[in-house]
Motif scaffolding. Structure first.
Motif, PDB file in Angstrom:
ATOM      1  N   GLU A 255      -6.617  -4.607  -6.243  1.00  0.00           N
ATOM      2  CA  GLU A 255      -6.321  -3.894  -5.274  1.00  0.00           C
ATOM      3  C   GLU A 255      -6.229  -3.960  -3.750  1.00  0.00           C
TER       4      GLU A 255
ATOM      5  N   GLU B 112       0.122  -6.518   1.487  1.00  0.00           N
ATOM      6  CA  GLU B 112       1.295  -5.229   1.857  1.00  0.00           C
ATOM      7  C   GLU B 112       1.300  -5.758   3.799  1.00  0.00           C
TER       8      GLU B 112
ATOM      9  N   GLU C 212      -1.164   8.479   1.093  1.00  0.00           N
ATOM     10  CA  GLU C 212      -0.126   6.927   0.314  1.00  0.00           C
ATOM     11  C   GLU C 212      -0.750   7.468  -1.214  1.00  0.00           C
ATOM     12  N   LEU C 213       0.676   8.373  -1.691  1.00  0.00           N
ATOM     13  CA  LEU C 213       0.912   8.250  -2.718  1.00  0.00           C
ATOM     14  C   LEU C 213       1.282   7.027  -3.583  1.00  0.00           C
ATOM     15  N   TRP C 214       0.728   5.959  -4.578  1.00  0.00           N
ATOM     16  CA  TRP C 214       1.179   5.798  -5.796  1.00  0.00           C
ATOM     17  C   TRP C 214       1.222   4.762  -4.745  1.00  0.00           C
ATOM     18  N   ASN C 215      -0.173   4.127  -3.832  1.00  0.00           N
ATOM     19  CA  ASN C 215       0.481   3.115  -3.581  1.00  0.00           C
ATOM     20  C   ASN C 215       1.077   2.806  -2.563  1.00  0.00           C
ATOM     21  N   ILE C 216       1.959   3.556  -2.402  1.00  0.00           N
ATOM     22  CA  ILE C 216       3.124   2.679  -1.245  1.00  0.00           C
ATOM     23  C   ILE C 216       2.020   3.277   0.512  1.00  0.00           C
TER      24      ILE C 216
END
Length: 301
Positions: free
Chosen positions: A15, A22, A166-170
């Protein structure tokens, strides 16, 4: 260490590496805030793994209070040399000398909050659009409010009510000119996770984390290192004790704990059984109930 812990640490590592990549993808000129403490060392280790065999695409930024432990500074310099890293030092002493900040006076004076101005100044001068930090949500209630990507306005300030989903690591790194982001890749780690990872990866850490003999004195239930930077009260007696430090910060606000832990395994066992929080010996967090959040709103790490 059993398979559950190994898998857990690998998931956390994956993670964090994803978050670091990113940052490299979304920002043009990021820096890594490096204090020389175990958390920033862990983040640096993760960055080295994330971009291997290439060099890390981050400049290291250290805000030096001028009252740091010499062991921390020596460790920092050795690490920079070992990995051929680029290091920028923002000096609190320079900020005091230039009149940018005013030094506190008295026995309880600290330079910890004075780091805000040189930090923001360094971010602006070097045009950093992202500053990566080693803060974790389990450390302190204000830090628990942070997202992985934490927006800062044009004044470097943080609004805890204006955090992006920060849904779904976006992760949304969009910003206006003059704004920047703080990014916290190990947000979901705990103190125990960090120590188990350090043990698993055989990461070098400063000697301050291990048990050693040091001259200390007690103030308000906390034992501080005796130093030329500390103004002692008449009733404060300096004695020699066997101690170590759970956090590494400015000498004036970082307390020691009594300990015989001489290895990382010893530290893991100690952390597992302690009933004192990691930052329970940090004087700067005791100034008010919302001390950390107030500093963060002004631009603190």
């Amino acid at each position: 260490m059993n398979n559950y812990h190994l898998n857990h640490l690998r998931e956390l590592e994956s993670e964090s590496i994803f978050v670091l990549r990113e940052v490299a993808a979304q920002f043009e000129h990021p820096c890594l805030l490096f204090s020389g403490g175990k958390d920033s060392i862990t983040v640096l280790h993760l960055a080295l793994k994330a971009f291997y065999p290439a060099s890390i695409p981050f400049t290291l930024l250290h805000v030096d209070t001028g009252h740091n432990f010499q062991e921390t500074l020596d460790f920092r310099d050795e690490l920079v040399k070992k990995y051929n890293l680029r290091l920028i030092i923002a000096s609190v002493q320079d900020a005091i000398d230039s009149g940018l900040v005013r030094e506190e006076k008295g026995a309880t004076a600290s330079r910890n909050a004075l780091q805000i101005a040189p930090l923001l100044d360094a971010i602006e001068k070097n045009k950093f659009d992202c500053a990566i930090g080693g803060a974790r949500r389990d450390e302190e209630k204000a830090r628990a409010k942070e997202r992985f990507f934490s927006h800062r306005d044009e004044f470097g300030q943080w609004d805890p009510k204006n955090q992006r989903p920060e849904l779904w690591n976006i992760f949304n790194g969009r910003k206006l000119m003059g704004e920047h982001f703080r990014v916290f890749p190990i947000s979901n780690w705990t103190e125990m996770d960090v120590w188990q990872y350090i043990y698993q990866e055989k990461i070098d850490i400063p000697s301050l984390y291990f048990s050693h003999q040091r001259k200390v004195f007690e103030r308000d239930g906390v034992w501080y290192a005796d130093s030329e930077y500390m103004t002692k009260k008449d009733n404060e007696e300096v004695v020699e004790k066997t101690v170590r430090f759970r956090t590494i910060g400015d000498i004036s606000c970082t307390g020691a704990v009594f300990s015989t832990a001489s290895t990382v395994e010893d530290i893991i066992q100690e952390v597992a059984s302690t009933r004192t929080t990691e930052r329970g010996t940090r004087a700067d967090d005791k100034r008010s109930e919302a001390a950390m959040e107030d500093r963060k709103k002004q631009g603190y790490f």
